[in-house]
Motif scaffolding. Structure first.
Motif, PDB file in Angstrom:
ATOM      1  N   VAL A  47       0.772  -1.328  -0.293  1.00 41.97           N
ATOM      2  CA  VAL A  47       0.078  -0.099  -0.043  1.00 41.97           C
ATOM      3  C   VAL A  47       0.899   1.061   0.089  1.00 41.97           C
ATOM      4  O   VAL A  47       0.579   2.299  -0.359  1.00 41.97           O
ATOM      5  CB  VAL A  47      -0.946   0.209   1.185  1.00 41.97           C
ATOM      6  CG1 VAL A  47      -2.006  -0.895   0.975  1.00 41.97           C
ATOM      7  CG2 VAL A  47      -0.100  -0.155   2.423  1.00 41.97           C
ATOM      8  N   TYR A  48       2.168   1.131   0.402  1.00 42.35           N
ATOM      9  CA  TYR A  48       2.862   2.191   0.317  1.00 42.35           C
ATOM     10  C   TYR A  48       3.480   2.760  -0.899  1.00 42.35           C
ATOM     11  O   TYR A  48       4.231   3.912  -0.989  1.00 42.35           O
ATOM     12  CB  TYR A  48       4.085   2.206   1.522  1.00 42.35           C
ATOM     13  CG  TYR A  48       3.687   1.935   2.835  1.00 42.35           C
ATOM     14  CD1 TYR A  48       3.080   3.033   3.503  1.00 42.35           C
ATOM     15  CD2 TYR A  48       3.768   0.747   3.433  1.00 42.35           C
ATOM     16  CE1 TYR A  48       2.658   2.723   4.763  1.00 42.35           C
ATOM     17  CE2 TYR A  48       3.138   0.464   4.728  1.00 42.35           C
ATOM     18  CZ  TYR A  48       2.625   1.420   5.614  1.00 42.35           C
ATOM     19  OH  TYR A  48       2.180   1.494   6.755  1.00 42.35           O
ATOM     20  N   LYS A  49       3.495   1.614  -2.071  1.00 45.35           N
ATOM     21  CA  LYS A  49       3.999   1.961  -3.376  1.00 45.35           C
ATOM     22  C   LYS A  49       2.859   2.456  -4.357  1.00 45.35           C
ATOM     23  O   LYS A  49       3.077   2.710  -5.155  1.00 45.35           O
ATOM     24  CB  LYS A  49       4.709   1.040  -3.606  1.00 45.35           C
ATOM     25  CG  LYS A  49       6.222   0.563  -2.947  1.00 45.35           C
ATOM     26  CD  LYS A  49       6.692  -0.590  -3.462  1.00 45.35           C
ATOM     27  CE  LYS A  49       7.945  -0.892  -2.649  1.00 45.35           C
ATOM     28  NZ  LYS A  49       8.860  -1.715  -3.199  1.00 45.35           N
ATOM     29  N   SER A  52      -1.620   5.447  -8.202  1.00 47.35           N
ATOM     30  CA  SER A  52      -2.615   6.067  -8.950  1.00 47.35           C
ATOM     31  C   SER A  52      -3.922   4.995  -8.638  1.00 47.35           C
ATOM     32  O   SER A  52      -3.714   4.226  -7.745  1.00 47.35           O
ATOM     33  CB  SER A  52      -2.513   5.657 -10.506  1.00 47.35           C
ATOM     34  OG  SER A  52      -2.380   4.260 -10.731  1.00 47.35           O
ATOM     35  N   ALA A  53      -5.022   5.464  -8.910  1.00 48.07           N
ATOM     36  CA  ALA A  53      -6.400   4.803  -8.710  1.00 48.07           C
ATOM     37  C   ALA A  53      -6.288   3.567  -9.112  1.00 48.07           C
ATOM     38  O   ALA A  53      -6.809   2.754  -8.641  1.00 48.07           O
ATOM     39  CB  ALA A  53      -7.574   5.847  -9.119  1.00 48.07           C
ATOM     40  N   VAL A  56      -4.540   1.225  -6.883  1.00 52.95           N
ATOM     41  CA  VAL A  56      -5.493   1.196  -5.689  1.00 52.95           C
ATOM     42  C   VAL A  56      -6.463   0.039  -5.905  1.00 52.95           C
ATOM     43  O   VAL A  56      -6.715  -0.947  -5.026  1.00 52.95           O
ATOM     44  CB  VAL A  56      -6.295   2.284  -5.170  1.00 52.95           C
ATOM     45  CG1 VAL A  56      -6.983   2.131  -4.201  1.00 52.95           C
ATOM     46  CG2 VAL A  56      -5.051   3.462  -4.820  1.00 52.95           C
ATOM     47  N   ALA A  57      -6.990   0.187  -7.188  1.00 52.22           N
ATOM     48  CA  ALA A  57      -7.972  -1.063  -7.390  1.00 52.22           C
ATOM     49  C   ALA A  57      -7.372  -2.193  -7.605  1.00 52.22           C
ATOM     50  O   ALA A  57      -7.818  -3.264  -7.130  1.00 52.22           O
ATOM     51  CB  ALA A  57      -8.663  -0.479  -9.039  1.00 52.22           C
ATOM     52  N   GLY A  58      -6.035  -2.445  -8.226  1.00 46.37           N
ATOM     53  CA  GLY A  58      -5.317  -3.418  -8.165  1.00 46.37           C
ATOM     54  C   GLY A  58      -5.126  -4.291  -6.998  1.00 46.37           C
ATOM     55  O   GLY A  58      -4.919  -5.272  -6.451  1.00 46.37           O
ATOM     56  N   CYS A  59      -4.715  -3.479  -6.220  1.00 41.30           N
ATOM     57  CA  CYS A  59      -4.256  -3.587  -4.666  1.00 41.30           C
ATOM     58  C   CYS A  59      -5.638  -4.313  -3.938  1.00 41.30           C
ATOM     59  O   CYS A  59      -5.620  -5.539  -3.344  1.00 41.30           O
ATOM     60  CB  CYS A  59      -3.719  -2.488  -3.872  1.00 41.30           C
ATOM     61  SG  CYS A  59      -3.557  -3.015  -2.157  1.00 41.30           S
ATOM     62  N   MET A  60      -6.584  -3.606  -4.289  1.00 44.39           N
ATOM     63  CA  MET A  60      -7.961  -4.120  -3.511  1.00 44.39           C
ATOM     64  C   MET A  60      -8.281  -5.667  -3.982  1.00 44.39           C
ATOM     65  O   MET A  60      -8.563  -6.321  -3.305  1.00 44.39           O
ATOM     66  CB  MET A  60      -9.102  -3.185  -3.786  1.00 44.39           C
ATOM     67  CG  MET A  60      -8.910  -1.932  -2.859  1.00 44.39           C
ATOM     68  SD  MET A  60     -10.130  -0.588  -3.322  1.00 44.39           S
ATOM     69  CE  MET A  60     -11.503  -1.319  -2.553  1.00 44.39           C
ATOM     70  N   LEU A  61      -8.182  -5.535  -5.250  1.00 44.23           N
ATOM     71  CA  LEU A  61      -8.452  -6.872  -6.053  1.00 44.23           C
ATOM     72  C   LEU A  61      -7.567  -7.935  -5.651  1.00 44.23           C
ATOM     73  O   LEU A  61      -7.764  -9.341  -5.632  1.00 44.23           O
ATOM     74  CB  LEU A  61      -8.486  -6.625  -7.700  1.00 44.23           C
ATOM     75  CG  LEU A  61      -8.948  -8.159  -8.477  1.00 44.23           C
ATOM     76  CD1 LEU A  61     -10.140  -8.488  -8.167  1.00 44.23           C
ATOM     77  CD2 LEU A  61      -8.556  -7.632  -9.978  1.00 44.23           C
ATOM     78  N   GLY A  62      -6.232  -7.459  -5.671  1.00 43.71           N
ATOM     79  CA  GLY A  62      -5.305  -8.370  -5.054  1.00 43.71           C
ATOM     80  C   GLY A  62      -5.360  -9.085  -3.610  1.00 43.71           C
ATOM     81  O   GLY A  62      -5.306 -10.179  -3.698  1.00 43.71           O
ATOM     82  N   MET A  63      -5.731  -8.310  -2.951  1.00 41.64           N
ATOM     83  CA  MET A  63      -6.051  -8.676  -1.601  1.00 41.64           C
ATOM     84  C   MET A  63      -7.357  -9.364  -1.564  1.00 41.64           C
ATOM     85  O   MET A  63      -7.258 -10.377  -0.651  1.00 41.64           O
ATOM     86  CB  MET A  63      -6.568  -7.457  -0.628  1.00 41.64           C
ATOM     87  CG  MET A  63      -5.115  -6.330  -0.211  1.00 41.64           C
ATOM     88  SD  MET A  63      -3.737  -7.244   0.596  1.00 41.64           S
ATOM     89  CE  MET A  63      -2.691  -5.754   0.780  1.00 41.64           C
TER      90      MET A  63
END
Length: 200
Positions: A47-49, A52-53, A56-63
């Motif tokens: 989350v510290y890297k 862009s939006a 963030v969407a990729g991080c949420m989907l990945g989690m």
């Protein structure tokens, strides 16, 4: 897992069908664990890297996809038990295709859902039903998710040596409980849309 179900399913069907189901679930588990490794290696999970939006969407989907590890492990374990003749029910059922939060709760980790429903939801709901259906449903659902948080913290203690008494974990379970409750109230008052599969 319910002990009565565990015992009553021992070779309760023809053994070739039980073994085929076990092999299918083990293959599904291996595929899910391989997908988990891909998500863990290539999804933007730090989350510290995020810059862009889209990140963030990729991080949420990945989690969200990281749950494949638990689902894959469960399928491997239960598939292996089927190879020993225990014709156990499915542990997860297409949870990424859930149509609501309540449907998601019904499909994901079915053994855990049945466990907390039997121990917490039904006793609380039946004791409070004089207050009205919606009040009994609301209080029983919130107590069930509070118990789920406490029991997961207890599991964490036995795995890691310290309880997981973290506000993020508590927030996750309470928010999920509220979302499940909202959709459950909607289904209770408006009715759940049911569909029949096309006949074979």
């Amino acid at each position: 897992m319910d002990y009565k179900t565990f015992c009553s399913t021992y070779y309760n069907e023809d053994w070739p069908r039980i073994y085929q189901t076990g092999l299918k679930w083990m293959l599904r588990g291996v595929i899910q664990l391989l997908l988990y490794r891909l998500v863990y290696q290539y999804a933007p999970l730090d989350v510290y890297k995020l810059s862009s939006a889209l990140d963030v969407a990729g991080c949420m989907l990945g989690m969200y996809l990281l749950y494949l590890r638990i689902s894959g492990t469960f399928h491997l374990i239960v598939g292996l038990l089927l190879m020993f003749g225990f014709n156990l029910p499915e542990t997860h059922h297409l949870y990424y295709l859930a149509t609501s939060f309540t449907d998601f709760w019904r499909r994901i980790n079915i053994y855990w859902k049945d466990f907390v429903m039997k121990l917490f939801f039904y006793p609380t709901h039946f004791k409070l039903r004089k207050m009205g259906t919606l009040w009994a449903l609301s209080i029983a659902t919130l107590i069930t998710f509070l118990a789920t948080w406490l029991l997961h913290s207890w599991q964490w203690f036995w795995i890691r040596g310290r309880p997981l008494l973290d506000w993020k974990d508590f927030s996750f379970w309470i928010i999920l409980g509220v979302l499940v409750l909202v959709t459950a109230i909607y289904e209770t008052t408006r009715g759940r849309k049911r569909t029949l599969d096309r006949p074979g």
